[in-house]
Design an enzyme around this catalytic site. Structure first.
Site, PDB file in Angstrom:
ATOM      1  N   TYR A 111       0.856  -1.196   0.000  1.00  0.00           N
ATOM      2  CA  TYR A 111       0.000   0.000   0.000  1.00  0.00           C
ATOM      3  C   TYR A 111       0.893   1.248   0.000  1.00  0.00           C
ATOM      4  O   TYR A 111       1.882   1.308   0.743  1.00  0.00           O
ATOM      5  CB  TYR A 111      -0.897  -0.032   1.243  1.00  0.00           C
ATOM      6  CG  TYR A 111      -1.687   1.235   1.404  1.00  0.00           C
ATOM      7  CD1 TYR A 111      -2.789   1.484   0.597  1.00  0.00           C
ATOM      8  CD2 TYR A 111      -1.314   2.207   2.335  1.00  0.00           C
ATOM      9  CE1 TYR A 111      -3.504   2.663   0.718  1.00  0.00           C
ATOM     10  CE2 TYR A 111      -2.030   3.390   2.462  1.00  0.00           C
ATOM     11  CZ  TYR A 111      -3.118   3.610   1.653  1.00  0.00           C
ATOM     12  OH  TYR A 111      -3.822   4.780   1.772  1.00  0.00           O
ATOM     13  N   ASP A 183      -0.834  -6.879   6.874  1.00  0.00           N
ATOM     14  CA  ASP A 183      -1.953  -5.967   6.660  1.00  0.00           C
ATOM     15  C   ASP A 183      -3.066  -6.803   6.026  1.00  0.00           C
ATOM     16  O   ASP A 183      -2.947  -7.267   4.894  1.00  0.00           O
ATOM     17  CB  ASP A 183      -1.485  -4.825   5.739  1.00  0.00           C
ATOM     18  CG  ASP A 183      -2.582  -3.815   5.435  1.00  0.00           C
ATOM     19  OD1 ASP A 183      -3.765  -4.188   5.462  1.00  0.00           O
ATOM     20  OD2 ASP A 183      -2.232  -2.656   5.131  1.00  0.00           O
ATOM     21  N   LYS A 208     -11.870   0.736   5.497  1.00  0.00           N
ATOM     22  CA  LYS A 208     -12.342  -0.058   4.371  1.00  0.00           C
ATOM     23  C   LYS A 208     -13.427  -1.034   4.835  1.00  0.00           C
ATOM     24  O   LYS A 208     -14.476  -0.605   5.254  1.00  0.00           O
ATOM     25  CB  LYS A 208     -11.153  -0.774   3.723  1.00  0.00           C
ATOM     26  CG  LYS A 208      -9.892   0.106   3.582  1.00  0.00           C
ATOM     27  CD  LYS A 208     -10.049   1.256   2.601  1.00  0.00           C
ATOM     28  CE  LYS A 208      -8.944   2.301   2.700  1.00  0.00           C
ATOM     29  NZ  LYS A 208      -7.591   1.786   2.572  1.00  0.00           N
TER      30      LYS A 208
HETATM   31  C1  LIG Z   1      -6.281   2.252   2.882  1.00  0.00           C
HETATM   32  C2  LIG Z   1      -5.233   1.305   3.258  1.00  0.00           C
HETATM   33  C3  LIG Z   1      -4.288   1.604   4.256  1.00  0.00           C
HETATM   34  C4  LIG Z   1      -4.265   2.955   4.952  1.00  0.00           C
HETATM   35  O1  LIG Z   1      -5.391   3.142   5.713  1.00  0.00           O
HETATM   36  P1  LIG Z   1      -5.977   4.595   6.115  1.00  0.00           P
HETATM   37  O2  LIG Z   1      -7.166   4.231   6.928  1.00  0.00           O
HETATM   38  O3  LIG Z   1      -6.284   5.334   4.852  1.00  0.00           O
HETATM   39  O4  LIG Z   1      -4.915   5.285   6.912  1.00  0.00           O
HETATM   40  C5  LIG Z   1      -3.370   0.643   4.595  1.00  0.00           C
HETATM   41  N1  LIG Z   1      -3.338  -0.557   3.981  1.00  0.00           N
HETATM   42  C6  LIG Z   1      -4.217  -0.879   3.016  1.00  0.00           C
HETATM   43  C7  LIG Z   1      -4.127  -2.224   2.385  1.00  0.00           C
HETATM   44  C8  LIG Z   1      -5.188   0.026   2.620  1.00  0.00           C
HETATM   45  O5  LIG Z   1      -6.048  -0.299   1.648  1.00  0.00           O
END
Ligand SMILES: *Cc1c(COP(=O)(O)O)cnc(C)c1O
Length: 390
Positions: A111, A183, A208
């Site tokens: 990311y 992640d 998300k």
């Molecule tokens: C969006 C995202 C992030 C960052 O998250 P935020 O809530 O925008 O700080 C990190 N990892 C992945 C895979 C993401 O899609």
């Protein structure tokens, strides 16, 4: 279930856990949903440690604690915590497990925010890293150093939806005394629970799927009690705390995680198949497609292949732009994981910071389209894609 107290460990099925686990019992004034404790500070009750004083930045209001327990239950972790964003979760976790002089193995194509955090920020504090392919164990061995401390991956990469050799990562980390961090934003705990496979720490952008309604920014971590305690202590200093009102929205969103993600799994799989068979589509990236994206790893580990896919049309940039303009339902916007379908061209948005050459090196063409499948009717979405492709 109704009688559970704060310490109820949660033994139910995940559909039940997501609704009931972590909830404060007895109910506060009988309220069926946990109220918002919008109070910056709380009456002193003899706490002896700074971290135990009750204050919103110290991440210990009833709203924070309930969410921490809920994410822990979903990820089958001893403990969990929420933060003000996914990046707050990722940066605080990395700054907790790494010190100056340490080295990290990190999956290539992470990311963008995480990529830049490692490249441009943690490097300033003497924390070094090497990018590695998610499936090339010999490369991991070549890049391993005596000072390597941790291995950082994502369960499904963005935007090419590749699933790394996740059991390989866990095994390699264990063999070399590395902490393994993942992640899990794209897979969600509905489809994959990395701690059960042996990962040490799981991270989320709760913005998300966990929240699922495109209306807040948030993050979460889950792991051992000791690790979450250390991360929370650092979070208390770094300051990336989630506001209680945002906690309330995340809490409400999370309760429907299972029904949303199950629908998105099914819908995205049908859409991926439709696109894969369409003569105007050159290539589809979806871990549910045989022969694509680490499918066999995903098949053996995941309960579903998720709601994210990407694809390239046979034509060039102009055709792609025309196609995007002709879509009615999906909104042209970055981010993902909400109830409404979103499309984005990564080369122009999420990966615009890279040069064309850098993008090509990691397989992102100028015409790649990323699709976050919402909870609309699958046939309406396919109808829309079909008319836009015609
Ligand atoms: C969006 C995202 C992030 C960052 O998250 P935020 O809530 O925008 O700080 C990190 N990892 C992945 C895979 C993401 O899609």
């Amino acid at each position: 279930m109704a009688k559970q107290d704060d310490a109820f460990p949660g033994k139910g099925e995940i559909e039940t856990s997501v609704v009931h686990d972590g909830e404060k019992r007895p109910l506060v004034e009988g309220a069926v949903t946990l109220p918002i404790f919008q109070s910056s500070t709380f009456e002193y009750a003899g706490e002896e440690n700074y971290d135990d004083l009750r204050y919103i930045r110290l991440n210990n209001t009833p709203n924070h604690l309930a969410l921490g327990r809920k994410i822990a239950s979903l990820e089958k972790a001893e403990a969990g915590m929420v933060m003000s964003s996914g990046m707050a979760a990722i940066s605080t976790a990395l700054m907790t497990v790494l010190s100056p002089g340490d080295h990290l193995l990190a999956l290539a194509g992470l990311y963008g925010g995480t990529h830049d955090l490692l490249s441009n920020y943690l490097s300033r504090f003497g924390i070094d890293h090497d990018w590695v392919d998610g499936r090339d164990v010999s490369e991991w061995e070549r890049k391993l150093r005596p000072e390597t401390k941790a291995f950082y991956v994502e369960s499904i990469t963005n935007p090419l939806m590749q699933v790394p050799d996740l059991p390989g990562v866990v095994g390699f980390a264990a063999d070399n005394q590395l902490l393994s961090l993942i992640d899990n934003t794209f897979a969600t705990p509905v489809n994959f629970r990395p701690l059960e496979l042996g990962f040490d720490l799981v991270l989320h952008s709760a913005t998300k799927y966990l929240n699922g309604h495109s209306d807040i920014v948030g993050g979460a971590v889950a792991g051992s009690g000791r690790m979450i305690k250390n991360i929370t202590s650092n979070l208390n200093l770094l300051g990336g705390s989630m506001d209680p009102h945002t906690c309330f929205l995340l809490h409400r969103g999370m309760k429907t995680l299972l029904v949303r993600v199950r629908h998105q799994n099914t819908s995205a799989a049908k859409i991926a198949e439709f696109l894969d068979q369409h003569s105007s589509v050159k290539r589809v990236y979806y871990p549910g497609l045989v022969g694509c994206c680490g499918h066999s790893t995903a098949k053996s580990l995941f309960g579903g292949y998720g709601g994210m896919l990407s694809f390239e049309l046979s034509g060039g940039e102009e055709d792609t732009n025309r196609f995007m303009e002709r879509l009615h339902l999906p909104i042209l916007a970055p981010s993902l994981g909400g109830v409404e379908s979103l499309v984005v061209c990564p080369a122009k948005t999420t990966h615009a910071g890279l040069s064309t050459r850098e993008r090509e090196a990691i397989g992102i063409s100028e015409t790649l389209i990323r699709f976050s499948v919402g909870i609309e009717s699958t046939s309406d979405l396919i109808f829309d894609l079909e008319q836009a492709l015609a």
